[in-house]
Design an enzyme around this catalytic site. Structure first.
Site, PDB file in Angstrom:
ATOM      1  N   CYS A  40       0.842  -1.197   0.000  1.00  0.00           N
ATOM      2  CA  CYS A  40       0.000   0.000   0.000  1.00  0.00           C
ATOM      3  C   CYS A  40       0.881   1.251   0.000  1.00  0.00           C
ATOM      4  O   CYS A  40       1.996   1.247   0.514  1.00  0.00           O
ATOM      5  CB  CYS A  40      -0.895   0.003   1.235  1.00  0.00           C
ATOM      6  SG  CYS A  40      -2.066   1.387   1.258  1.00  0.00           S
ATOM      7  N   ASP A  42       0.395   3.776   1.688  1.00  0.00           N
ATOM      8  CA  ASP A  42       0.335   4.367   3.030  1.00  0.00           C
ATOM      9  C   ASP A  42       1.740   4.668   3.585  1.00  0.00           C
ATOM     10  O   ASP A  42       2.610   3.792   3.584  1.00  0.00           O
ATOM     11  CB  ASP A  42      -0.393   3.380   3.958  1.00  0.00           C
ATOM     12  CG  ASP A  42      -0.787   4.006   5.277  1.00  0.00           C
ATOM     13  OD1 ASP A  42       0.110   4.524   5.989  1.00  0.00           O
ATOM     14  OD2 ASP A  42      -1.985   3.991   5.611  1.00  0.00           O
ATOM     15  N   ARG A  44       2.806   4.875   6.414  1.00  0.00           N
ATOM     16  CA  ARG A  44       3.198   4.137   7.625  1.00  0.00           C
ATOM     17  C   ARG A  44       3.688   2.719   7.324  1.00  0.00           C
ATOM     18  O   ARG A  44       3.989   1.961   8.240  1.00  0.00           O
ATOM     19  CB  ARG A  44       1.993   4.071   8.586  1.00  0.00           C
ATOM     20  CG  ARG A  44       1.538   5.444   9.057  1.00  0.00           C
ATOM     21  CD  ARG A  44       0.171   5.362   9.679  1.00  0.00           C
ATOM     22  NE  ARG A  44      -0.851   4.931   8.715  1.00  0.00           N
ATOM     23  CZ  ARG A  44      -2.130   4.745   9.001  1.00  0.00           C
ATOM     24  NH1 ARG A  44      -2.559   4.925  10.245  1.00  0.00           N
ATOM     25  NH2 ARG A  44      -2.988   4.379   8.074  1.00  0.00           N
ATOM     26  N   HIS A  96      -2.216  -4.097   4.884  1.00  0.00           N
ATOM     27  CA  HIS A  96      -2.051  -3.701   6.286  1.00  0.00           C
ATOM     28  C   HIS A  96      -3.415  -3.457   6.911  1.00  0.00           C
ATOM     29  O   HIS A  96      -4.335  -2.985   6.258  1.00  0.00           O
ATOM     30  CB  HIS A  96      -1.143  -2.469   6.408  1.00  0.00           C
ATOM     31  CG  HIS A  96      -1.733  -1.217   5.837  1.00  0.00           C
ATOM     32  ND1 HIS A  96      -2.294  -0.234   6.617  1.00  0.00           N
ATOM     33  CD2 HIS A  96      -1.872  -0.790   4.569  1.00  0.00           C
ATOM     34  CE1 HIS A  96      -2.731   0.754   5.849  1.00  0.00           C
ATOM     35  NE2 HIS A  96      -2.497   0.450   4.595  1.00  0.00           N
ATOM     36  N   CYS A  99      -6.279  -0.205   6.758  1.00  0.00           N
ATOM     37  CA  CYS A  99      -5.996   0.417   5.461  1.00  0.00           C
ATOM     38  C   CYS A  99      -7.126   1.378   5.075  1.00  0.00           C
ATOM     39  O   CYS A  99      -8.290   0.987   4.974  1.00  0.00           O
ATOM     40  CB  CYS A  99      -5.834  -0.656   4.387  1.00  0.00           C
ATOM     41  SG  CYS A  99      -5.427   0.028   2.755  1.00  0.00           S
TER      42      CYS A  99
END
Ligand code: CO
Length: 198
Positions: A40, A42, A44, A96, A99
């Site tokens: 992803c 993302d 993080r 994750h 998400c």
């Protein structure tokens, strides 16, 4: 502009050279990663850091909600290069929990273009409606959908003609599905690895 980032880049490059004087020279000449990470976008979920791999060791493709859509030229180009040229030994689809892409797919709100991108997750949600509806906690339900999404993307990768052809010519290649937890930094192997056509 962005001077703090440039300064931090210089410091990083100096640290790398201090630890290994030939580091960048070697990388410049060759990249031989054994792994392709499909994860992803993302912020993080930083691919290399999570698995402790240095530059040159992990080939990375990231997009919203770690999708491997069989018509996406970006993903397919990465997949082809990784399989045919780099000959990676492992492809890891990494979702994750928590998400935002997965929850945005099913929260009923309109966002524009990304709604189209996330359409496969909405379909998945409807296909697994019975299982998901049986999970009383909303967050746990979305976390299960994150897992189901990874499993589906593993299947997309494994059934792709590029991967099927690699197996047909007896290339060593395994596709894996993992989920990363933002809460503790740990990945869980969903144990859906595929290393042959089936
Ligand atoms: Co995400």
């Amino acid at each position: 502009m962005l001077d703090h980032l440039k300064a931090s880049n210089r410091a990083w490059a100096e640290r790398m050279v201090a630890a290994d004087g030939e580091f960048f020279k070697r990388l410049e000449l060759q990249q031989v990663p054994e792994y392709l990470w499909i994860g992803c976008a993302d912020s993080r979920v930083p691919a290399n850091e999570i698995v402790g791999l240095a530059p040159g060791e992990l080939f990375v493709h990231r997009n919203v909600a770690n999708l491997a859509p069989p018509q996406d030229a970006n993903y397919l180009s990465v997949l082809q290069f990784a399989v045919d040229v780099l000959k990676v030994k492992h492809i890891i689809v990494v979702g994750h929990y928590g998400c935002g892409g997965v929850s945005a797919a099913v929260d009923g709100k309109r966002r524009g273009l990304v709604d189209h991108w996330l359409h496969p997750i909405r379909e998945l949600f409807h296909q697994h409606r019975d299982e998901l509806d049986a999970i009383p906690d909303g967050r746990a339900r979305l976390d299960r959908l994150c897992e189901l999404n990874v499993i589906r993307q593993v299947s997309n990768v494994a059934s792709d003609v590029l991967v099927q052809e690699a197996w047909a010519r007896r290339q060593d290649l395994c596709v894996h599905g993992w989920v990363y937890s933002l809460a503790n930094g740990l990945v869980t192997d969903l144990e859906v690895s595929i290393d042959r056509p089936k």
